[in-house]
Design an enzyme around this catalytic site. Structure first.
Site, short mmCIF file in Angstrom:
data_model
loop_
_atom_site.label_atom_id
_atom_site.label_comp_id
_atom_site.label_asym_id
_atom_site.label_seq_id
_atom_site.Cartn_x
_atom_site.Cartn_y
_atom_site.Cartn_z
N GLU A 110 0.84 -1.20 0.00
CA GLU A 110 0.00 0.00 0.00
C GLU A 110 0.87 1.26 0.00
O GLU A 110 0.53 2.26 -0.63
CB GLU A 110 -0.94 -0.01 1.21
CG GLU A 110 -2.04 -1.05 1.06
CD GLU A 110 -2.97 -1.11 2.26
OE1 GLU A 110 -4.19 -0.98 2.07
OE2 GLU A 110 -2.48 -1.29 3.39
N GLU A 115 -4.02 -9.79 2.68
CA GLU A 115 -4.91 -9.67 3.83
C GLU A 115 -6.05 -10.69 3.82
O GLU A 115 -6.54 -11.09 4.88
CB GLU A 115 -5.50 -8.25 3.89
CG GLU A 115 -4.53 -7.18 4.36
CD GLU A 115 -3.68 -6.60 3.24
OE1 GLU A 115 -3.03 -5.58 3.47
OE2 GLU A 115 -3.66 -7.17 2.12
#
Length: 266
Positions: free
Chosen positions: A118, A138
């Site tokens: 990210e 995730e």
């Protein structure tokens, strides 16, 4: 010139000339991000954004990892309110990079996973070595990215590529992201930092207002309205054309062109 080094507990910031290098220093944890590190990243990038002496920033990690996401041990121990606070603070941290007034070049030296990817998605230019791997795993924890990974991955990779990455949690060699346009260059391990610094130096040598304007315009082009972007482009160009540097460079170029034409003759 010896670089000026500011040491935080989890990272260092080295400045030399017009360049700044931010290095994550939790190598024994693959630079996994805890709350302290999150706060220090935010502080460092916000300060660099306001530092007029800095023209470009390189960010990298020590050891085998760029950043292997959040520190899961700390993550798992958070209460609900602590988790919410961590996520809110993360929004500010990623904005400090993505909205930084200076171009940010990621030198991806190893794993960039979860929050680490990210962070890469927030950078303006990405250089990686041939062993670097990126991913948003995730889903393997029954979760989804919370630091902008769903939105920025679609903007940078396209929806279908992003869906495959997000829904499988795949960890992918950086070379595969080169074809998708996220990674600009793949280089040998020994060339990673020299190449990132070379690009940073080239960029930092240009007028700061022009580079800052370009960063705003390309960011707007990804998500903004075309008409607004074109108007913004005209305004920024007009200011640059009227600036002392812009006037001088345009005049010098015109003079060189005239000289060459005269030498060439009829």
């Amino acid at each position: 010139m010896q670089p000026d080094v500011r040491a935080y507990q989890t990272l260092t910031v080295e400045t030399s000339g017009r360049l700044a290098v931010v290095t994550f220093r939790r190598g024994d944890q693959l630079n996994a991000m805890n709350r302290l590190m999150q706060g220090e990243i935010t502080e460092a990038f916000e300060a660099l954004s306001q530092d007029a002496s800095v023209g470009a920033i390189v960010v990298t990690g020590e050891g085998r990892g760029f950043m292997a996401g959040a520190d899961i041990k700390e993550y798992a121990a958070q209460t609900g309110p602590e988790f919410d606070t961590f996520q809110t603070a993360g929004t500010r941290m990623y904005a400090a990079i993505e909205n930084n007034r200076k171009p940010v070049i990621a030198a991806v030296n190893g794993f960039a996973l979860g929050g680490g990817m990210e962070l890469v998605l927030c950078c303006d230019i990405v250089i990686a070595n041939q062993f670097a791997k990126l991913g948003l795993p995730e889903i393997k924890l029954g979760l989804i990215p919370g630091g902008g990974g769903t939105q920025r991955s679609v903007a940078r990779l396209g929806r279908n590529r992003a869906n495959l990455l997000l829904m499988t949690g795949a960890i992918v060699p950086a070379s595969e992201f080169a074809a998708a346009g996220l990674v600009n260059e793949i280089v040998d391990v020994d060339r990673l930092m020299p190449r990132a610094l070379e690009l940073a130096e080239m960029i930092a040598a240009e007028p700061a207002a022009a580079i800052e304007g370009l960063k705003k315009l390309t960011a707007h082009a990804v998500s903004g309205d075309l008409a607004d972007g074109l108007a913004m482009e005209r305004d920024i160009l007009g200011d640059l054309y009227r600036s002392e540097i812009g006037q001088r460079r345009v005049r010098e170029f015109a003079e060189r062109s005239t000289t060459k034409a005269k030498k060439a003759g009829p």
